[in-house]
Design a protein around this motif. Structure first.
Motif, mmCIF file in Angstrom:
data_model
loop_
_atom_site.group_PDB
_atom_site.id
_atom_site.type_symbol
_atom_site.label_atom_id
_atom_site.label_comp_id
_atom_site.label_asym_id
_atom_site.label_seq_id
_atom_site.Cartn_x
_atom_site.Cartn_y
_atom_site.Cartn_z
ATOM 1 N N VAL A 155 0.818 -1.216 0.000
ATOM 2 C CA VAL A 155 0.000 0.000 0.000
ATOM 3 C C VAL A 155 0.849 1.261 0.000
ATOM 4 O O VAL A 155 0.654 2.148 -0.827
ATOM 5 C CB VAL A 155 -0.967 0.002 1.217
ATOM 6 C CG1 VAL A 155 -1.785 1.285 1.256
ATOM 7 C CG2 VAL A 155 -1.873 -1.216 1.188
ATOM 8 N N ASP A 156 1.786 1.337 0.915
ATOM 9 C CA ASP A 156 2.575 2.553 1.111
ATOM 10 C C ASP A 156 3.638 2.767 0.038
ATOM 11 O O ASP A 156 4.141 3.877 -0.123
ATOM 12 C CB ASP A 156 3.232 2.511 2.497
ATOM 13 C CG ASP A 156 3.912 3.804 2.874
ATOM 14 O OD1 ASP A 156 3.353 4.880 2.605
ATOM 15 O OD2 ASP A 156 5.015 3.743 3.449
ATOM 16 N N GLY A 157 3.986 1.739 -0.688
ATOM 17 C CA GLY A 157 5.022 1.877 -1.707
ATOM 18 C C GLY A 157 6.379 2.208 -1.121
ATOM 19 O O GLY A 157 7.182 2.894 -1.747
ATOM 20 N N GLN A 158 6.640 1.751 0.095
ATOM 21 C CA GLN A 158 7.929 1.931 0.769
ATOM 22 C C GLN A 158 8.273 3.400 0.996
ATOM 23 O O GLN A 158 9.442 3.778 1.053
ATOM 24 C CB GLN A 158 9.047 1.238 -0.005
ATOM 25 C CG GLN A 158 8.791 -0.221 -0.262
ATOM 26 C CD GLN A 158 9.830 -0.848 -1.158
ATOM 27 O OE1 GLN A 158 11.014 -0.547 -1.046
ATOM 28 N NE2 GLN A 158 9.397 -1.715 -2.054
ATOM 29 N N GLN A 159 7.257 4.228 1.170
ATOM 30 C CA GLN A 159 7.479 5.660 1.358
ATOM 31 C C GLN A 159 7.820 6.028 2.801
ATOM 32 O O GLN A 159 8.474 7.022 3.047
ATOM 33 C CB GLN A 159 6.229 6.447 0.919
ATOM 34 C CG GLN A 159 5.921 6.295 -0.554
ATOM 35 C CD GLN A 159 7.063 6.772 -1.438
ATOM 36 O OE1 GLN A 159 7.537 7.888 -1.299
ATOM 37 N NE2 GLN A 159 7.522 5.907 -2.326
#
Length: 168
Positions: free
Chosen positions: A47-51
Motif C-alpha cells: 500500500v505505502d510503496g515503501q514511502q
C-alpha cells in the motif's frame, strides 16, 4: 534485526514453556508475538510503496502494544483464563521485538507522544544495498548468535523428543 526475530521468539517460547508448565499455546504465542510488529510489512510493500520507514507505523509503537495488552490481558483472564500465560508471553515477545529493533534501527518508544527515535548503534550506509550494510556490520553477529542459540535449543528438544519416544 533482519533474521533473528523468529529465532528469538523460539528462545522465549522454550524458556516460557519451562516457567509455565509447558502449556501448548505458549510456543505459538511466542512465535507470533516475535513477528507481530513486522506484519506492517504487508502495508509497507503493498500500500505505502515503501514511502515510510515501517518503524513509523503504529505496529512498531511500544506504547500501542502496552495499551493493547492492558485491555487484552484482563479480557483473556476473564474470558479464557487458561490462555493467560500464552497472552502474556505474546506481549513479552512483542516487546522483545521492539528491544531487538532498537539495537540497530530507530525505534519511537514514546509514539504517538514523541517522535524521538532511539537506536543503540547507527549502521552507516557503506554498501550499495542497505541489506549489505546490515549484514556486514558487527551488530549482525548478535543476530547470528540468537540464531545459533535457537538452533542449539531446537536440536536439544529434538533429541529429547526422540529419546522420550524411544523409551515409550
Amino acid at each position: 534485526m533482519l533474521i533473528a526475530h523468529l529465532p528469538a521468539g523460539f528462545i522465549l517460547g522454550t524458556l516460557a514453556r519451562h516457567w509455565t508448565g509447558n502449556a501448548r499455546a505458549i510456543m505459538p504465542a511466542a512465535l507470533l508475538g516475535s513477528v507481530a510488529p513486522d506484519l506492517d510489512m504487508f502495508y509497507f510493500y503493498l500500500v505505502d510503496g515503501q514511502q515510510t520507514h515501517h518503524h513509523g507505523y503504529f505496529t512498531h509503537w511500544p506504547l500501542f502494544w502496552l495499551a493493547l495488552g492492558s485491555v487484552v490481558l484482563p479480557l483473556v483472564r476473564w474470558l479464557w483464563p487458561r490462555f493467560v500465560s500464552a497472552a502474556v508471553v505474546f506481549f513479552i515477545a512483542v516487546m522483545f521485538h521492539m528491544v531487538l529493533d532498537s539495537i540497530a534501527a530507530p525505534m519511537h518508544w514514546l509514539m504517538p507522544f514523541s517522535d524521538v527515535a532511539v537506536e543503540l548503534v547507527t549502521i552507516p550506509a557503506r554498501y550499495s544495498h542497505w541489506v549489505l550494510s546490515f549484514v556486514l556490520h558487527w551488530t549482525f553477529a548478535l543476530e547470528i548468535t540468537i540464531c545459533a542459540w535457537e538452533g542449539f535449543l531446537g536440536i536439544k528438544q529434538s533429541r529429547q523428543r526422540k529419546l522420550h519416544e524411544s523409551r515409550a
